[in-house]
Motif scaffolding. Structure first.
Motif, PDB file in Angstrom:
ATOM      1  N   ALA A 104      -9.990   0.128  -3.781  1.00 43.45           N
ATOM      2  CA  ALA A 104      -8.791  -0.714  -3.701  1.00 43.45           C
ATOM      3  C   ALA A 104      -7.990  -0.423  -2.441  1.00 43.45           C
ATOM      4  N   GLY A 105      -8.686  -0.140  -1.347  1.00 41.02           N
ATOM      5  CA  GLY A 105      -7.957   0.230  -0.140  1.00 41.02           C
ATOM      6  C   GLY A 105      -7.000   1.373  -0.455  1.00 41.02           C
ATOM      7  N   THR A 122      -5.362   4.974  -0.605  1.00 42.01           N
ATOM      8  CA  THR A 122      -5.162   6.158   0.225  1.00 42.01           C
ATOM      9  C   THR A 122      -5.364   7.440  -0.582  1.00 42.01           C
ATOM     10  N   ARG A 152      -2.422  11.955  -6.117  1.00 44.58           N
ATOM     11  CA  ARG A 152      -3.507  11.211  -6.770  1.00 44.58           C
ATOM     12  C   ARG A 152      -4.713  12.098  -7.038  1.00 44.58           C
ATOM     13  N   GLN A 206       5.274  -2.728  -2.253  1.00 44.73           N
ATOM     14  CA  GLN A 206       4.299  -2.961  -3.322  1.00 44.73           C
ATOM     15  C   GLN A 206       4.269  -1.767  -4.265  1.00 44.73           C
ATOM     16  N   THR A 237       1.542   3.798  -1.170  1.00 43.97           N
ATOM     17  CA  THR A 237       2.056   4.742  -0.178  1.00 43.97           C
ATOM     18  C   THR A 237       3.156   4.080   0.664  1.00 43.97           C
ATOM     19  N   ASP A 271      -0.091  -1.627   4.314  1.00 42.76           N
ATOM     20  CA  ASP A 271      -1.075  -1.033   5.222  1.00 42.76           C
ATOM     21  C   ASP A 271      -1.329  -1.963   6.411  1.00 42.76           C
TER      22      ASP A 271
HETATM   23  N1  GLN Z   1      -3.323   2.190   0.784  1.00 48.42           N
HETATM   24  C1  GLN Z   1      -2.178   1.949  -0.021  1.00 48.42           C
HETATM   25  C2  GLN Z   1      -2.099   2.948  -1.145  1.00 48.42           C
HETATM   26  O1  GLN Z   1      -3.053   3.580  -1.432  1.00 48.42           O
HETATM   27  C3  GLN Z   1      -2.135   0.536  -0.598  1.00 48.42           C
HETATM   28  C4  GLN Z   1      -3.307   0.202  -1.481  1.00 48.42           C
HETATM   29  C5  GLN Z   1      -3.234  -1.121  -2.200  1.00 48.42           C
HETATM   30  O2  GLN Z   1      -2.187  -1.702  -2.337  1.00 48.42           O
HETATM   31  N2  GLN Z   1      -4.327  -1.630  -2.652  1.00 48.42           N
HETATM   32  O3  GLN Z   1      -1.087   3.108  -1.741  1.00 48.42           O
END
Ligand code: GLN
Length: 276
Positions: free
Chosen positions: A118-119, A121, A126, A165, A169, A207
């Motif tokens: 999910a992209g 970080t 975490r 969001q 991060t 991001d």
């Molecule tokens: N990379 C950012 C995070 O891990 C956003 C990831 C996302 O919104 N999918 O918080």
């Protein structure tokens, strides 16, 4: 070719029966150890939450990492995870679920999916709640605003509204660094971008990769600055799922050395990676 249909309720319902079935089969086997119904084919010890498929949790939309196109979920992360699914001899199926439950480890712990792509970080917090693969992508936070708005950095947002969001991060960065700025929280990137586009907020933080992708088409908007947060994306698995984690790491490494990573990168970003 992997099927990448978005599954939501169906997958939730399928998780428990699949687990029960896998356990029953494991317990009732002939003891020969030749077959393992809960596992994927080949030599792998990987146990899957839904038999015969690799189930991925992600938060849509997060273009170009994952988003819907023509009824399928496609993107950079999808292609990367397909390498793992192909090795397992199964299809990847994608569960769209809010990012907050992904990053907290809750979805993985609940058996909603085998992995989270999910992209996302890699962070120390975490890491306590899920296990991360080796890094596969570099990112940094960035600021999105309308051209000519005068919003060039966090200081210029004083007394204004900034879209963040939930669970990300970028949210954390804004909370720590944006002073005298009203933070407006959105559950996903799509809602955040709409708020920026419609002027509901003065700017948005997220991001760099997704924001640069968005302004390619939304030419009235620009990425006004980047914040040097030095982030790296990792694929998440449930804490202790070593077999799957090792397989993911093997494919990340192989893709980087074989040129496959570059190929996937160019497909989604239109240029070769500067770093991996
Ligand atoms: N990379 C950012 C995070 O891990 C956003 C990831 C996302 O919104 N999918 O918080």
């Amino acid at each position: 070719m992997a099927r990448r249909t978005k599954l939501t309720k169906l997958t939730k319902l399928a998780v428990l029966p699949a687990l029960t079935l896998a356990m029953a089969l494991a317990g009732c086997g002939d003891g020969g150890g030749e077959t393992d119904e809960g596992a994927a084919g080949g030599e792998s010890n990987v146990q899957l939450v839904n038999e015969g498929k690799l189930t991925t949790c992600t938060g849509l939309p997060y273009k170009p990492f994952q988003y819907e196109e023509g009824g399928d979920v496609v993107g950079f992360d999808v292609d990367l995870v397909d390498l793992v699914a192909e090795d397992l001899g199964v299809e990847q199926e994608i569960v769209d679920t809010p990012f907050d439950g992904i990053q907290s480890g809750a979805d993985l712990n609940a058996g909603k999916c085998d992995l989270a792509a999910a992209g996302m970080t890699i962070t120390d917090v975490r890491e306590k709640n899920l296990d991360f693969s080796d890094p596969y992508f570099e990112a940094t936070q960035a600021l999105l605003a309308k051209k000519g708005s005068g919003v060039t950095d966090l200081a210029s947002l004083s007394g204004k509204k900034l879209a963040v969001q939930n669970g990300t991060t970028g949210f954390d960065y804004a909370q720590e660094n944006a002073k005298d700025v009203e933070l407006v929280n959105f559950e996903d990137l799509g809602l955040l971008l709409t708020a920026v586009e419609t002027g509901q907020v003065d700017a948005g933080i997220n991001d760099n990769g997704v924001l640069y992708d968005w302004v390619k088409e939304k030419t009235d908007f620009e990425v006004t600055t980047e914040f040097d947060t030095g982030e790296e994306y990792g694929i998440g698995v449930k804490t202790g799922n070593k077999a799957l984690l090792e397989l993911i790491n093997k494919h990340i490494a192989e893709a980087k050395s074989s040129g496959k990573y570059d190929e996937i990168y160019e497909k989604w970003f239109g240029k070769a990676p500067e770093s991996k």
